[in-house]
Design a protein around this motif. Sequence first.
Motif, short mmCIF file in Angstrom:
data_model
loop_
_atom_site.label_atom_id
_atom_site.label_comp_id
_atom_site.label_asym_id
_atom_site.label_seq_id
_atom_site.Cartn_x
_atom_site.Cartn_y
_atom_site.Cartn_z
N GLN A 691 1.08 -1.33 -0.13
CA GLN A 691 -0.03 0.05 0.09
C GLN A 691 1.07 1.25 0.01
O GLN A 691 0.49 2.23 -0.55
N ALA A 692 2.10 1.23 0.79
CA ALA A 692 2.94 2.42 0.73
C ALA A 692 3.37 2.56 -0.66
O ALA A 692 3.63 3.51 -0.95
N GLN A 693 3.95 1.58 -1.35
CA GLN A 693 4.34 1.52 -2.64
C GLN A 693 3.31 2.29 -3.51
O GLN A 693 3.72 3.16 -4.49
N GLN A 694 2.15 1.50 -3.58
CA GLN A 694 1.17 2.28 -4.52
C GLN A 694 0.78 3.70 -4.27
O GLN A 694 0.70 4.42 -5.08
N ALA A 695 0.74 4.18 -2.90
CA ALA A 695 0.48 5.58 -2.50
C ALA A 695 1.78 6.45 -2.95
O ALA A 695 1.70 7.59 -3.53
N GLN A 696 3.12 5.93 -2.88
CA GLN A 696 4.14 6.61 -3.53
C GLN A 696 4.20 6.78 -4.69
O GLN A 696 4.31 7.91 -5.58
N GLN A 697 3.90 5.62 -5.57
CA GLN A 697 3.78 5.77 -7.01
C GLN A 697 2.59 6.62 -7.56
O GLN A 697 2.65 7.48 -8.34
N ALA A 698 1.41 6.69 -6.66
CA ALA A 698 0.40 7.74 -7.05
C ALA A 698 0.86 9.21 -6.80
O ALA A 698 0.68 9.93 -7.82
N ALA A 699 1.46 9.26 -5.88
CA ALA A 699 2.05 10.62 -5.64
C ALA A 699 3.00 10.93 -6.70
O ALA A 699 3.01 12.22 -7.40
N MET A 700 3.82 10.27 -7.00
CA MET A 700 4.95 10.49 -8.03
C MET A 700 4.10 10.71 -9.57
O MET A 700 4.46 11.75 -10.04
N ALA A 701 3.31 10.08 -9.93
CA ALA A 701 2.48 10.10 -11.10
C ALA A 701 1.61 11.68 -10.90
O ALA A 701 1.98 12.40 -12.23
N ALA A 702 1.16 11.79 -9.89
CA ALA A 702 0.60 13.12 -9.71
C ALA A 702 1.58 14.43 -10.01
O ALA A 702 1.12 15.38 -10.62
N SER A 703 2.70 14.12 -9.25
CA SER A 703 3.97 15.29 -9.25
C SER A 703 4.14 15.30 -11.00
O SER A 703 4.37 16.46 -11.47
N GLN A 704 4.46 14.29 -11.69
CA GLN A 704 4.76 14.28 -12.83
C GLN A 704 3.72 14.82 -13.84
O GLN A 704 4.07 15.74 -14.85
N ALA A 705 2.33 14.70 -13.57
CA ALA A 705 1.38 15.35 -14.11
C ALA A 705 1.42 16.85 -14.21
O ALA A 705 1.09 17.63 -15.11
N LYS A 706 1.57 17.03 -13.14
CA LYS A 706 1.71 18.69 -12.58
C LYS A 706 2.99 19.30 -13.25
O LYS A 706 2.67 20.36 -13.89
#
Length: 797
Positions: A691-706
Amino acid sequence: MYSSNNKKSGFPDPLADYSAKQDKSYGLQYAKAIYEQWGQSTDTHSLYGRRNKIFSRNRDYANGTQDTTIYKQLLNSLGPEKGDGSLLNLDYTPVPILPKFVKIVMNKILSRDPYPNLESIDPISSSEKNKKKDRIKMQVQARQELMALKEQTGVVLDMDPDEIPETLEEAEMFMDTNIKTDAEVAAQVATNMTLSWAEFNDTTFRRAVKDLVALGMCVVKRSNDPNKGIEVEYVDPVNFVHSYTEDHNFGDLVYAGHIKRIPIQELKRLAGDQLSEECYKEIANKVKDKYNNDATRFNSSHYDDRYSRTIYGYDEYMVEILDFEFISIDTMHFEEKESRFGNTGFYFKGMKHRAKNNGVFDRKPHKMEVGCLYGGTFIIGTEKMFGYGKKTNVPKNLHDLSRVSLSYSVVATNFRRMMPKSLVESCTGFADMLQLTHLKIQQAIAKAKPDGLIIDIEGLENVQLGKGGELEPLEIHDIYEQTGVFYYRSKNPEGGFQNPPVREIGNQIRNIQELVALYNHYLQLIRDTSGINESMDGTTPKGDMLVGVQQNAIAQGNNALYDITHSSMLLYKRVCSDIVKCLQIIPPDSVLYRIYANAIGETNIGVLSSFRDLPMYNFGVKVVKEMEDKDREFLEQNIQMAIQQGQIDLEDAMAVRSLKDVNQAERLLIIRRKKRMQEQQQMAAQNSQMQAQQAQQAAMAASQAKQQELQMESQLKQQEIQLKGQMDMQLMQLEHQMRKEIEMIKAQATLGFREDDQNFREKLEVMKEDRKDNRLTQEQVQSNQQEEDVNINELPQ
């Protein structure tokens, strides 16, 4: 203590030499001394007679067939000494209370289904076990590598990695239960087969447990013959005789035997050619007036053509024989002698030896006292005996050859002054009082009168119904019986009122409540004496009884019966120990050895070779029992609770239920629960990490999109600025060109048309060339701008 006979021949000299003990007269004197010491069964003052009387009485009570004469005498009103109670119409059949309690105790012991667990206790076996344990520990530690090796190559080095315990704690339990040497496996298999062939659990052991409950004593005899096999024989304690002891385990007996009553025909089969027909006739002459033998058939005989032999009338005569054995100490002589080469050796010189005084070499005598077993069969009432001598194939502890034990395995409870006191004997007095109370209840019921009426005849006289005539009292009673209407005169002849002439008589069984309470009182006394309460036998379970209270009641009953259960398990252990010792001395060239070898080979060919090495080991026997119902119920509750909480799975529950020992089952349940909890913790840690890895990956994806969004906005703004600059430049160029043209027009207007056509054309050409250059400059600017846009789009996102 024994017999009241003062004319006893006495036992022979126990210090006699080996040759004297081998003589038949020595054995005959020993047998006579045993018989004279114990006396006859008809002698009520002898120990044999007293035991016979008490044991027979206890067996009658245990079977519910005790003599009812005493009850008839006590209830007979004509005279307790002479009457038989024939005037009382009662059922004297004994109430089967004691038989029920005997069955409860028997079934409690037999339902545990005991079985032997053999373990070698010698240094050789301990060393082998330690090596196996060390190897298993190493495999537990290298389990992951072994599993990887199996998956990659399919090679299994020692144990299958899937069967190797995962933890050292589980491995320790595995080693406690499953680590056995090949010799232990061979002895275990052979012992179980011997018990199975003899049907020991279903026949001999069952009868022995019943004797232990009813008589307070049980006896089993073991016999060992290389050709006939290892046999376990039941012996009736009524017929058992032994030397004096106060040990309830009979561990210090010097002699023992049992009396049997057999026909002379069976005696001929046992004795064989050791006795002649004249001896049998002499024996028959002495017993023809005993044991219900028919004296008229003594001289009768006829020839049987079918079997080609003479059949005598006395062949059916019953005789009593005493099968006895005793322990004696013999001396084995050895000689330490030095040879001419200077070597010293020990040489066996037999059981009787005299050292030489004048020898060439130095001689030093040595001796060792060894326990030996002598025995035979004595025909009671005669001077005849057969089968006497030093017994061979006697099982011994191979690490202590100086000791020997008798063939009898005996245990008793409450043994004092050579008399055991059983559970049944402790309850016979209360059983008699309970039976008398039951007969009193029958008597009270028999004497009870039905409900009746008191009728005053004077009140029924001169009764008229208005139809003429008067009714008789019997007619009025008939009308009452048929219709329920009762007619009577309320006034007497003097004119006075009188009460109704009929009153009911309510008859009841007298003292019935007191008798029932007395019956329950004696029943409770039997329960208190035997220790079998209501919770233990389940006769009157109470729904509101707390679980703890019920368990305490069962524990109290178990404590009261511990003497019997412990003695029964001790007997089982002794029998198994004797069987193992007999297996160790089977001659390799005997038929019996081949039978066991073939049977063990069919069961486990891997331990067949170890069967030959059994004499090298010293075995200890532990009797393992099935867990009790309360232990099984408590274990099942723990299993269900663990399953509901997800602490174990179905396979773990099946593994725990398969164990017979409650301690091992509880230990395995604890190990499996710990293992399951560790797996759950590991799974929870893996889930939270995922779950932590998934949350980290989601945060990284959001940052890249921004970042991409900001970059696109920057590019758009840059393109907009570039386009705006290009448009402004083009407008300025157009404005400059227009101004230039206007200036040229103004100049032409000023100069006029004085210039020739050629100049005008040259100017026109110059103007054309300038316009062409302007167009090329605009196209170059636009192409440069497009190349910059392409380079910006190719930048990494």
